[in-house]
Design a protein around this motif. Structure first.
Motif, mmCIF file in Angstrom:
data_model
loop_
_atom_site.group_PDB
_atom_site.id
_atom_site.type_symbol
_atom_site.label_atom_id
_atom_site.label_comp_id
_atom_site.label_asym_id
_atom_site.label_seq_id
_atom_site.Cartn_x
_atom_site.Cartn_y
_atom_site.Cartn_z
ATOM 1 N N GLY A 130 -13.129 33.675 19.338
ATOM 2 C CA GLY A 130 -13.091 32.302 18.907
ATOM 3 C C GLY A 130 -12.761 32.241 17.415
ATOM 4 N N THR A 131 -12.352 33.455 16.917
ATOM 5 C CA THR A 131 -12.028 33.150 15.440
ATOM 6 C C THR A 131 -10.424 32.941 15.248
ATOM 7 N N THR A 132 -10.232 31.654 14.628
ATOM 8 C CA THR A 132 -9.100 31.423 14.472
ATOM 9 C C THR A 132 -8.387 31.624 13.126
ATOM 10 N N THR A 133 -9.419 31.715 12.067
ATOM 11 C CA THR A 133 -8.967 31.921 10.572
ATOM 12 C C THR A 133 -10.026 33.005 10.172
ATOM 13 N N ALA A 134 -9.396 33.876 9.489
ATOM 14 C CA ALA A 134 -10.438 34.852 8.733
ATOM 15 C C ALA A 134 -9.905 35.325 7.309
ATOM 16 N N LEU A 135 -10.863 35.654 6.405
ATOM 17 C CA LEU A 135 -10.348 36.135 5.065
ATOM 18 C C LEU A 135 -10.575 37.794 5.085
ATOM 19 N N VAL A 136 -9.400 38.550 5.263
ATOM 20 C CA VAL A 136 -9.570 39.839 5.690
ATOM 21 C C VAL A 136 -9.065 40.710 4.553
ATOM 22 N N PHE A 137 -9.936 41.857 4.487
ATOM 23 C CA PHE A 137 -9.689 43.182 3.514
ATOM 24 C C PHE A 137 -8.793 44.146 4.415
ATOM 25 N N GLY A 138 -7.648 44.217 3.662
ATOM 26 C CA GLY A 138 -6.889 45.486 4.149
ATOM 27 C C GLY A 138 -7.356 46.816 3.776
ATOM 28 N N SER A 139 -6.480 47.676 3.799
ATOM 29 C CA SER A 139 -7.027 49.010 3.065
ATOM 30 C C SER A 139 -6.189 48.917 1.700
ATOM 31 N N VAL A 140 -6.307 50.100 0.888
ATOM 32 C CA VAL A 140 -5.460 50.155 -0.476
ATOM 33 C C VAL A 140 -3.975 50.320 -0.183
ATOM 34 N N HIS A 141 -3.645 50.569 1.291
ATOM 35 C CA HIS A 141 -2.145 50.776 1.692
ATOM 36 C C HIS A 141 -1.701 49.211 1.850
ATOM 37 N N PRO A 142 -0.574 49.035 1.229
ATOM 38 C CA PRO A 142 0.219 47.741 1.493
ATOM 39 C C PRO A 142 0.551 47.625 2.986
ATOM 40 N N GLN A 143 0.780 48.608 3.843
ATOM 41 C CA GLN A 143 1.086 48.434 5.204
ATOM 42 C C GLN A 143 0.016 47.885 5.957
ATOM 43 N N SER A 144 -1.185 48.130 5.610
ATOM 44 C CA SER A 144 -2.211 47.562 6.310
ATOM 45 C C SER A 144 -1.998 46.120 6.305
ATOM 46 N N VAL A 145 -1.656 45.338 5.465
ATOM 47 C CA VAL A 145 -1.565 44.043 5.138
ATOM 48 C C VAL A 145 -0.224 43.687 5.799
ATOM 49 N N ASN A 146 0.751 44.301 5.434
ATOM 50 C CA ASN A 146 2.087 44.015 6.320
ATOM 51 C C ASN A 146 1.998 44.012 7.954
ATOM 52 N N SER A 147 1.004 44.850 8.379
ATOM 53 C CA SER A 147 1.070 44.904 9.688
ATOM 54 C C SER A 147 0.236 43.906 10.456
ATOM 55 N N PHE A 148 -0.746 43.466 9.524
ATOM 56 C CA PHE A 148 -1.524 42.370 9.996
ATOM 57 C C PHE A 148 -0.849 41.136 9.858
#
Length: 434
Positions: A130-148
């Motif tokens: 039921g979580t529709t918004t989250a404040l998310v830490f990726g890893s140090v790798h930019p692709q972690s954020v791109n994938s998300f």
């Protein structure tokens, strides 16, 4: 994007204010037989079914739920995408836990295929809970954020994330540099920030893993893009606080490190804050910064008890965070179960309406998004949940004994988990069905 008008009929509950400021009774709206009308991904009407039904066209599609409660989508103000695969790792406090479990797990995100796979699992878990918004830490790798963000964009979710900045006191295989973290963060901001319902957060992991040069550049990004978010950790663990004092002897304390590098502000969210003092709470409130209260993780890693009454005294914005993988559940219902116990251990009370506020409108206020999410007012995004009163035999039986919405809500938060979430809607689209 759904372009049709639809209506949803059930018991409906949402927060309209902080109970600590207006009192419990004035903090929520409850419709025992309510109707929520959605147009083009936004809420266009909310009220008693008896009053709204006559105003609607005869052919409108109405979904009627029996024994269910509609609430706003939950907002998780602190969670780590790369730690999904190590949630529930045994037996360490914060600093040892990072070295033993977290860093090796995060190293796998150098591989885009791995990042894609985990982003898919992670988003499905959020929506299932039921979580529709989250404040998310990726890893140090930019692709972690791109994938998300690629996965979140496909579902038109309102999500905030950032690449971790970490240029010291971590394994060589997991560090960036002050300059590379700036360049990579900037590229991610240009690609994603403000695209659809996505936002970027500048993300120094925490003061001990960033050099003064890196923290300076984090502050510079916030100056260059004034509507960015900033997320990091603060005062989670006593050994961590001592370490910060050793690394930054010229600063007055942990918060002063971030303050010096201009990281406090209206879109800055600091996770934990278990060991903050009065002066630090006052400074956070003065700058419009927020705290993410992470009770499950604070119990699991033995970090301590967050002082919510002190935060309330300073009118400090507080949201709730699961902090997966230090936290052991994606469920904000389960996280609120733990939050209640944190307060009990301090001789304080946490009303179910304050809990609802923390998981919805309080989180939205911490993120400065209360005009878009966190409540069901007309004009906001149609991010909402359907909670099933009969999700488990025990829950169904227990709720038959409930005398009012306060008791019903408290039981949902005590006995509820992902099974309780029958459906999750984001921008009016069904994104999870149990």
């Amino acid at each position: 994007m759904s372009l049709t008008r639809k209506a949803y009929r059930a018991a409906i509950l949402h927060s309209i204010a902080d109970p600590a400021e207006v009192g419990i009774e004035a903090s929520y709206e409850y419709f025992e037989d309510g109707l929520l009308v959605v147009d083009n991904g936004q809420i266009s009407a909310l009220g008693h079914a008896s009053e709204l039904l006559p105003t609607l066209p005869a052919d409108i599609d109405i979904t009627h739920y029996q024994d269910a409660l509609i609430t706003p989508g939950f907002i998780d103000t602190h969670i780590h995408l790369p730690q999904t695969g190590m949630v529930g790792a045994y037996g360490e406090q914060l600093l040892d836990w990072l070295n033993t479990y977290t860093f090796p797990c995060e190293s796998q995100f150098a591989d885009k295929a791995h990042a894609d796979e985990v982003a898919d699992i992670f988003i499905k878990e959020l929506l299932r809970n039921g979580t529709t918004t989250a404040l998310v830490f990726g890893s140090v790798h930019p692709q972690s954020v791109n994938s998300f963000f690629e996965a979140a964009e496909q579902l038109d979710l309102r999500m905030i994330a950032g690449k971790v900045m970490m240029d010291r006191n971590a394994p060589d295989y997991l560090t960036d540099t002050a300059e590379s973290s700036y360049v990579e963060s900037k590229a991610l901001i240009e690609r994603w920030h403000g695209k659809g319902r996505l936002h970027y957060a500048v993300t120094p992991r925490f003061a001990p893993t960033s050099t003064p040069e890196q923290l300076t550049l984090a502050g510079q990004l916030l100056t260059e893009y004034p509507d960015l978010y900033m997320q990091t950790h603060i005062s989670e663990n006593l050994k961590e606080i001592e370490w910060v004092k050793e690394l930054f002897p010229e600063r007055k304390g942990y918060l002063d490190v971030y303050d010096h590098y201009q990281l406090l502000g209206e879109r800055s969210v600091f996770a934990h804050g278990v060991h903050l003092c009065d002066d630090e709470c006052a400074r956070l409130a003065e700058t419009g910064s927020a705290i993410s209260f992470c009770p499950t993780s604070n119990f699991f890693l033995g970090s301590g008890l967050f002082n919510l009454p002190m935060a309330e005294k300073h009118k400090l914005n507080v949201g709730i965070g699961t902090d997966v993988g230090g936290g052991t559940s994606f469920s904000l219902l389960q996280t609120l179960n733990e939050a209640y116990k944190v307060m009990q251990l301090q001789g304080a009370r946490l009303s179910p309406f304050k809990s609802l506020y923390l998981a919805t409108l309080g989180g939205a206020r911490a993120l400065r998004l209360e005009d878009r999410i966190g409540n069901l007012q007309p004009g906001t995004d149609a991010d909402f949940l359907v909670l099933d009163y009969n999700a488990t035999p025990l829950l169904g039986y227990r709720l038959q004994q409930a005398n009012n919405i306060a008791e019903t809500l408290f039981v949902l938060m005590t006995l509820g988990d992902d099974r309780t979430v029958l459906q999750t809607y984001a921008a009016g689209n069904l994104v999870h069905q149990r």
